[in-house]
Scaffold this motif. Sequence first.
Motif, PDB file in Angstrom:
ATOM      1  N   MET A   1      59.663 -43.792  15.303  1.00 54.25           N
ATOM      2  CA  MET A   1      58.706 -44.742  14.712  1.00 54.25           C
ATOM      3  C   MET A   1      58.537 -44.495  13.212  1.00 54.25           C
ATOM      4  O   MET A   1      58.481 -45.420  12.414  1.00 54.25           O
ATOM      5  CB  MET A   1      57.350 -44.608  15.424  1.00 54.25           C
ATOM      6  N   ALA A   2      58.484 -43.199  12.843  1.00 48.23           N
ATOM      7  CA  ALA A   2      58.303 -42.859  11.435  1.00 48.23           C
ATOM      8  C   ALA A   2      59.447 -43.395  10.582  1.00 48.23           C
ATOM      9  O   ALA A   2      59.243 -43.858   9.450  1.00 48.23           O
ATOM     10  CB  ALA A   2      58.183 -41.344  11.279  1.00 48.23           C
ATOM     11  N   ASN A   3      60.681 -43.348  11.140  1.00 45.00           N
ATOM     12  CA  ASN A   3      61.835 -43.848  10.401  1.00 45.00           C
ATOM     13  C   ASN A   3      61.712 -45.334  10.108  1.00 45.00           C
ATOM     14  O   ASN A   3      62.030 -45.800   9.009  1.00 45.00           O
ATOM     15  CB  ASN A   3      63.122 -43.588  11.198  1.00 45.00           C
ATOM     16  N   TRP A   4      61.239 -46.098  11.099  1.00 45.56           N
ATOM     17  CA  TRP A   4      61.083 -47.532  10.910  1.00 45.56           C
ATOM     18  C   TRP A   4      59.999 -47.838   9.884  1.00 45.56           C
ATOM     19  O   TRP A   4      60.102 -48.819   9.136  1.00 45.56           O
ATOM     20  CB  TRP A   4      60.762 -48.206  12.241  1.00 45.56           C
ATOM     21  N   ILE A   5      58.972 -47.020   9.841  1.00 48.49           N
ATOM     22  CA  ILE A   5      57.909 -47.233   8.856  1.00 48.49           C
ATOM     23  C   ILE A   5      58.440 -47.044   7.436  1.00 48.49           C
ATOM     24  O   ILE A   5      58.127 -47.816   6.524  1.00 48.49           O
ATOM     25  CB  ILE A   5      56.721 -46.289   9.132  1.00 48.49           C
ATOM     26  N   VAL A   6      59.266 -46.028   7.241  1.00 50.17           N
ATOM     27  CA  VAL A   6      59.853 -45.790   5.926  1.00 50.17           C
ATOM     28  C   VAL A   6      60.743 -46.960   5.515  1.00 50.17           C
ATOM     29  O   VAL A   6      60.691 -47.432   4.370  1.00 50.17           O
ATOM     30  CB  VAL A   6      60.653 -44.471   5.924  1.00 50.17           C
ATOM     31  N   VAL A   7      61.557 -47.427   6.448  1.00 46.63           N
ATOM     32  CA  VAL A   7      62.430 -48.573   6.162  1.00 46.63           C
ATOM     33  C   VAL A   7      61.599 -49.810   5.850  1.00 46.63           C
ATOM     34  O   VAL A   7      61.900 -50.567   4.908  1.00 46.63           O
ATOM     35  CB  VAL A   7      63.366 -48.845   7.358  1.00 46.63           C
ATOM     36  N   TYR A   8      60.536 -50.014   6.625  1.00 46.54           N
ATOM     37  CA  TYR A   8      59.627 -51.154   6.391  1.00 46.54           C
ATOM     38  C   TYR A   8      59.025 -51.099   4.987  1.00 46.54           C
ATOM     39  O   TYR A   8      59.019 -52.093   4.254  1.00 46.54           O
ATOM     40  CB  TYR A   8      58.533 -51.154   7.459  1.00 46.54           C
ATOM     41  N   LEU A   9      58.532 -49.929   4.584  1.00 53.43           N
ATOM     42  CA  LEU A   9      57.927 -49.786   3.259  1.00 53.43           C
ATOM     43  C   LEU A   9      58.948 -50.008   2.151  1.00 53.43           C
ATOM     44  O   LEU A   9      58.650 -50.637   1.132  1.00 53.43           O
ATOM     45  CB  LEU A   9      57.281 -48.406   3.120  1.00 53.43           C
ATOM     46  N   ALA A  10      60.164 -49.488   2.346  1.00 54.20           N
ATOM     47  CA  ALA A  10      61.210 -49.668   1.342  1.00 54.20           C
ATOM     48  C   ALA A  10      61.592 -51.139   1.211  1.00 54.20           C
ATOM     49  O   ALA A  10      61.778 -51.650   0.097  1.00 54.20           O
ATOM     50  CB  ALA A  10      62.430 -48.828   1.705  1.00 54.20           C
ATOM     51  N   LEU A  11      61.702 -51.841   2.347  1.00 53.60           N
ATOM     52  CA  LEU A  11      62.056 -53.258   2.309  1.00 53.60           C
ATOM     53  C   LEU A  11      60.939 -54.103   1.703  1.00 53.60           C
ATOM     54  O   LEU A  11      61.202 -55.052   0.949  1.00 53.60           O
ATOM     55  CB  LEU A  11      62.370 -53.755   3.726  1.00 53.60           C
ATOM     56  N   MET A 115      55.308 -43.237  -4.885  1.00 53.53           N
ATOM     57  CA  MET A 115      55.713 -43.860  -3.623  1.00 53.53           C
ATOM     58  C   MET A 115      56.463 -42.881  -2.729  1.00 53.53           C
ATOM     59  O   MET A 115      56.352 -42.932  -1.501  1.00 53.53           O
ATOM     60  CB  MET A 115      56.564 -45.101  -3.901  1.00 53.53           C
ATOM     61  N   SER A 116      57.225 -41.968  -3.338  1.00 56.29           N
ATOM     62  CA  SER A 116      57.925 -40.949  -2.561  1.00 56.29           C
ATOM     63  C   SER A 116      56.927 -40.026  -1.867  1.00 56.29           C
ATOM     64  O   SER A 116      57.060 -39.733  -0.670  1.00 56.29           O
ATOM     65  CB  SER A 116      58.848 -40.145  -3.475  1.00 56.29           C
ATOM     66  N   PHE A 117      55.910 -39.575  -2.600  1.00 56.45           N
ATOM     67  CA  PHE A 117      54.865 -38.730  -2.004  1.00 56.45           C
ATOM     68  C   PHE A 117      54.118 -39.490  -0.909  1.00 56.45           C
ATOM     69  O   PHE A 117      53.796 -38.926   0.140  1.00 56.45           O
ATOM     70  CB  PHE A 117      53.878 -38.269  -3.080  1.00 56.45           C
ATOM     71  N   SER A 118      53.829 -40.775  -1.174  1.00 53.01           N
ATOM     72  CA  SER A 118      53.110 -41.584  -0.180  1.00 53.01           C
ATOM     73  C   SER A 118      53.915 -41.713   1.105  1.00 53.01           C
ATOM     74  O   SER A 118      53.364 -41.621   2.210  1.00 53.01           O
ATOM     75  CB  SER A 118      52.812 -42.974  -0.750  1.00 53.01           C
ATOM     76  N   ALA A 119      55.215 -41.933   0.973  1.00 57.56           N
ATOM     77  CA  ALA A 119      56.078 -42.059   2.146  1.00 57.56           C
ATOM     78  C   ALA A 119      56.116 -40.749   2.929  1.00 57.56           C
ATOM     79  O   ALA A 119      56.138 -40.763   4.167  1.00 57.56           O
ATOM     80  CB  ALA A 119      57.484 -42.464   1.722  1.00 57.56           C
ATOM     81  N   VAL A 122      52.705 -40.458   4.864  1.00 59.26           N
ATOM     82  CA  VAL A 122      52.509 -41.382   5.982  1.00 59.26           C
ATOM     83  C   VAL A 122      53.415 -41.058   7.160  1.00 59.26           C
ATOM     84  O   VAL A 122      53.118 -41.421   8.298  1.00 59.26           O
ATOM     85  CB  VAL A 122      52.724 -42.839   5.520  1.00 59.26           C
ATOM     86  N   THR A 123      54.519 -40.367   6.923  1.00 57.57           N
ATOM     87  CA  THR A 123      55.442 -40.053   8.004  1.00 57.57           C
ATOM     88  C   THR A 123      55.400 -38.587   8.425  1.00 57.57           C
ATOM     89  O   THR A 123      56.221 -38.152   9.243  1.00 57.57           O
ATOM     90  CB  THR A 123      56.885 -40.408   7.596  1.00 57.57           C
ATOM     91  N   ALA A 124      54.465 -37.820   7.885  1.00 55.25           N
ATOM     92  CA  ALA A 124      54.351 -36.410   8.256  1.00 55.25           C
ATOM     93  C   ALA A 124      54.044 -36.274   9.742  1.00 55.25           C
ATOM     94  O   ALA A 124      53.383 -37.128  10.345  1.00 55.25           O
ATOM     95  CB  ALA A 124      53.263 -35.726   7.426  1.00 55.25           C
ATOM     96  N   SER A 125      54.517 -35.210  10.338  1.00 53.11           N
ATOM     97  CA  SER A 125      54.387 -35.029  11.789  1.00 53.11           C
ATOM     98  C   SER A 125      52.936 -34.890  12.240  1.00 53.11           C
ATOM     99  O   SER A 125      52.612 -35.158  13.398  1.00 53.11           O
ATOM    100  CB  SER A 125      55.174 -33.794  12.238  1.00 53.11           C
ATOM    101  N   ILE A 170      60.909 -44.151  -1.884  1.00 55.42           N
ATOM    102  CA  ILE A 170      60.281 -44.244  -0.561  1.00 55.42           C
ATOM    103  C   ILE A 170      61.194 -43.644   0.508  1.00 55.42           C
ATOM    104  O   ILE A 170      60.751 -42.856   1.357  1.00 55.42           O
ATOM    105  CB  ILE A 170      59.957 -45.708  -0.229  1.00 55.42           C
ATOM    106  N   LEU A 171      62.476 -43.991   0.460  1.00 59.63           N
ATOM    107  CA  LEU A 171      63.427 -43.463   1.439  1.00 59.63           C
ATOM    108  C   LEU A 171      63.583 -41.947   1.315  1.00 59.63           C
ATOM    109  O   LEU A 171      63.693 -41.240   2.326  1.00 59.63           O
ATOM    110  CB  LEU A 171      64.785 -44.152   1.256  1.00 59.63           C
ATOM    111  N   ILE A 172      63.589 -41.440   0.096  1.00 61.59           N
ATOM    112  CA  ILE A 172      63.703 -39.997  -0.111  1.00 61.59           C
ATOM    113  C   ILE A 172      62.495 -39.269   0.460  1.00 61.59           C
ATOM    114  O   ILE A 172      62.622 -38.231   1.118  1.00 61.59           O
ATOM    115  CB  ILE A 172      63.869 -39.680  -1.613  1.00 61.59           C
TER     116      ILE A 172
END
Length: 238
Positions: A1-11, A115-119, A122-125, A170-172
Amino acid sequence: MANWIVVYLALINFWGIYLFPRDRVPSQKWFSFSSGIAITYFFMYLLPSLNKRQDTLRVEWLDLALPSEIYVISLLGFTVFYGTMRVVRTPHFKDETIDQNVSYWLQVTLLTAYMSFSAYVVTASSVTFVARSFYATALGVHFLAVGHDLYRHYGERYLRQGRYLLSGGILIGGFFSRFIDLASHVEAILFAFVAGAMILNIVKFELPADRNLHFRTFVLAVVGYGGILLFLKHVLNF
């Protein structure tokens, strides 16, 4: 799920400039709506989350003899971001072309890191599924507003360069969150620093001035998003 969120934010960041053309959604209503969601998120989730993370900062080297170290870090993030933006938006060169070029790269670099820090946050375990989803919703709207603001200032240059760098940041951030687990107090520090920067973005650069605020749209966003958060809090213990 976290991966999809990162992709969503990047898009969202990459294509957001095309999602709401001005001839379809007036900028006054759009920024009023996005700022309403951002303000609601700030008061109903961000501040309580900072308070919860205070307990993770019980380390000797960060003991300020105050029950508010986490807010000091947020204040630092606010101040650093504000100071940098002041430098960026204040003319320093007689040559307007040079000044605009320096301003552009400073803003893009700063926002890419932000944005990198934000990503990562938001995806931290340690972030729950529901919290992550609503954090991503607020960030998505926030990133849309940031992208539109940069496009208004820099036009085609943002489309050719800026959005690639910001989306890449964001992806990084998402990539590092997947493979690197930070200590709880380090993650809390990062969250607090990003929260301080986000507070500044919301209040100073995203909240419309009185003459540009469409108050009914703002209230609609506050009531709608706030109502959903309250529902989740009481039903799902969010």
